[in-house]
Write a protein that holds these residues in place. Sequence first.
Motif, short mmCIF file in Angstrom:
data_model
loop_
_atom_site.label_atom_id
_atom_site.label_comp_id
_atom_site.label_asym_id
_atom_site.label_seq_id
_atom_site.Cartn_x
_atom_site.Cartn_y
_atom_site.Cartn_z
N MET A 1 1.22 -0.87 0.02
CA MET A 1 -0.05 0.12 -0.46
C MET A 1 1.28 1.42 0.08
O MET A 1 0.69 2.13 -1.01
N VAL A 4 2.47 2.13 -3.52
CA VAL A 4 1.19 3.08 -4.68
C VAL A 4 0.85 4.33 -3.63
O VAL A 4 0.79 4.83 -5.14
N TYR A 8 1.60 7.30 -6.43
CA TYR A 8 1.51 9.19 -6.66
C TYR A 8 1.52 9.88 -6.16
O TYR A 8 1.16 10.91 -6.13
N GLY A 54 -10.24 8.31 -4.80
CA GLY A 54 -9.45 7.97 -5.88
C GLY A 54 -9.30 8.75 -6.70
O GLY A 54 -8.98 8.67 -7.62
N GLY A 56 -8.02 11.49 -7.38
CA GLY A 56 -6.32 11.99 -7.04
C GLY A 56 -6.53 13.91 -7.65
O GLY A 56 -6.18 14.19 -6.77
N PHE A 60 -11.44 14.39 -13.53
CA PHE A 60 -13.32 14.41 -13.43
C PHE A 60 -13.55 14.89 -12.63
O PHE A 60 -14.83 14.78 -12.68
N SER A 75 -3.42 10.27 -1.88
CA SER A 75 -2.30 10.47 -2.03
C SER A 75 -3.03 12.19 -1.77
O SER A 75 -3.61 12.69 -2.37
N LEU A 78 -0.77 14.73 -4.74
CA LEU A 78 -2.37 15.31 -5.11
C LEU A 78 -2.99 15.94 -5.23
O LEU A 78 -4.62 16.57 -5.56
N ALA A 91 -7.75 9.78 2.25
CA ALA A 91 -7.49 8.15 2.98
C ALA A 91 -7.89 7.33 2.59
O ALA A 91 -7.49 7.32 0.78
N ASN A 92 -8.08 5.88 3.13
CA ASN A 92 -7.78 5.00 2.04
C ASN A 92 -8.60 4.22 1.66
O ASN A 92 -10.12 3.97 2.63
N ILE A 93 -9.30 3.28 0.52
CA ILE A 93 -10.39 3.01 0.33
C ILE A 93 -10.74 2.00 0.92
O ILE A 93 -12.28 1.42 0.76
N ILE A 109 -11.85 6.09 -10.88
CA ILE A 109 -12.00 5.38 -12.04
C ILE A 109 -10.82 5.81 -11.71
O ILE A 109 -9.40 6.08 -10.85
N VAL A 111 -8.58 3.18 -9.76
CA VAL A 111 -8.11 2.35 -8.95
C VAL A 111 -8.28 1.40 -8.64
O VAL A 111 -7.24 1.24 -7.73
N HIS A 114 -5.44 -0.73 -8.44
CA HIS A 114 -3.87 -0.80 -7.51
C HIS A 114 -4.28 -1.25 -5.93
O HIS A 114 -3.40 -1.04 -5.39
N VAL A 115 -5.27 -2.42 -5.97
CA VAL A 115 -5.77 -2.25 -3.99
C VAL A 115 -6.36 -3.41 -4.43
O VAL A 115 -6.28 -4.47 -5.74
C1 LIG Z 1 -4.60 6.49 -11.73
S1 LIG Z 1 -4.98 7.56 -10.72
C2 LIG Z 1 -6.44 7.47 -11.04
C3 LIG Z 1 -7.01 9.44 -10.26
C4 LIG Z 1 -8.50 9.61 -10.92
N1 LIG Z 1 -9.38 8.66 -10.37
C5 LIG Z 1 -8.11 9.74 -12.64
O1 LIG Z 1 -8.70 9.36 -12.81
O2 LIG Z 1 -7.73 10.90 -13.34
C6 LIG Z 1 -5.23 6.52 -8.94
C7 LIG Z 1 -5.62 7.04 -8.60
O3 LIG Z 1 -5.77 6.11 -6.47
C8 LIG Z 1 -5.09 6.89 -6.02
N2 LIG Z 1 -5.22 5.00 -4.71
C9 LIG Z 1 -4.27 4.30 -4.92
N3 LIG Z 1 -4.34 2.96 -3.88
C10 LIG Z 1 -5.36 4.82 -3.40
C11 LIG Z 1 -5.87 3.77 -1.80
N4 LIG Z 1 -5.43 2.45 -1.56
N5 LIG Z 1 -6.98 4.21 -1.27
C12 LIG Z 1 -7.71 5.65 -2.08
N6 LIG Z 1 -6.80 5.79 -3.13
C13 LIG Z 1 -6.03 5.24 -3.90
C14 LIG Z 1 -4.24 7.34 -6.18
O4 LIG Z 1 -3.28 8.29 -5.29
C15 LIG Z 1 -4.57 8.27 -7.39
O5 LIG Z 1 -4.94 9.00 -7.21
#
Ligand SMILES: C[S@@+](CC[C@H](N)C(=O)[O-])C[C@H]1O[C@@H](n2cnc3c(N)ncnc32)[C@H](O)[C@@H]1O
Length: 225
Positions: A1, A4, A8, A54, A56, A60, A75, A78, A91-93, A109, A111, A114-115
Motif C-alpha cells: 500500500m 502505491v 502517486y 481515488g 487524484g 474528472f 495521496s 495529488l 484516506a484509504n479506499i 476511476i 483505482v 491498485h488495491v
Molecule cells: C490512475 S490514478 C486515477 C486518479 C483519478 N481517478 C483519475 O482518473 O484521474 C489512481 C488514483 O488512485 C489513488 N489510490 C491508489 N490507492 C488508493 C487507496 N488505497 N485509497 C485511495 N486512493 C488510492 C491514487 O493516489 C491515485 O490518485
Amino acid sequence: MREVKDFYDNWEPKDFPNYIKVIMNFADELIFEEISLLLKKFENKEDFLVLDCGCGFGAFYNLTKNFNTIYLDISLNLLKKFKLKERKICANILYLPFKDNTFDLVLCINVLEHVNYLNALNEIKRVLKNNGHLIVVVINKNSLIKEEIFNDFKIFHKPLSIKDFEVKGFKIVYSNSVYFLPPIFKIFPPVILSKLLKYWKTIDKKLSKIFKNKGEFLIIEMVKT
Ligand SMILES: C[S@@+](CC[C@H](N)C(=O)[O-])C[C@H]1O[C@@H](n2cnc3c(N)ncnc32)[C@H](O)[C@@H]1O
C-alpha cells in the motif's frame, strides 16, 4: 500500500513526454463522455450525495461538480494539486471514514487495479445506500490492445475483467469499454497525433459497440442490492 501511495505522491503527469499526455487525454475524454451519459439520470436529484473515490488531482472534477460531492484520495500530494479548496479527504479506499449507507453514488476511476479490489468493493458497498450506484473504471484484463504506456506503471497494478465484478451484494446494470487505439499511433509527432485522434474517436466508439468489453478501459455501473 505504501508503495502505491509513494508512487502517486511523486506522480508528475506534466513531466511525461508529449505523446503520452496526448494519449492519456484522449483516454480521459473517452471515459469522461461515457460516464457523462451514465450520470444524466441523476441530474436534478435532490440531496444526492456522491463520493469520488481515488479522485487524484481532480482530472474528472467536471463530471461531479454539479453534485454534492466529496473527493477522496490516499495521496495528499495529488489532493494538494486539486484546485478545489473544500470537500477533499485524504484516506484509504480500504478504510473509508464514513458511516454505513451514506452515499447515493460512488465513482471509482482507475483505482481498483491498485488495491485489493474485493476488499475495496466491500468497503464501497458499506458506505453506499441501498440501491446506491457505483461506477467503476478499471484497466481491462481482456483488452484487445495491450497498450504499454498504461501498463508501464512500476507499481502494483492488476487489470480486472467484467467477471471479477460479479460479486455478492452488487448487480451489474451496465458495462462498456473504451480505447482501442493501436500502439503504432505513437510514432506520429504529438501535433499530428492530436489531429488523428479526433478522427479515431468516432472509430473507437464504433469498436466499443462491436467488441463489447474488449477495450483498454472497462466501465461498469453496479447497484447495491
Ligand atoms: C490512475 S490514478 C486515477 C486518479 C483519478 N481517478 C483519475 O482518473 O484521474 C489512481 C488514483 O488512485 C489513488 N489510490 C491508489 N490507492 C488508493 C487507496 N488505497 N485509497 C485511495 N486512493 C488510492 C491514487 O493516489 C491515485 O490518485
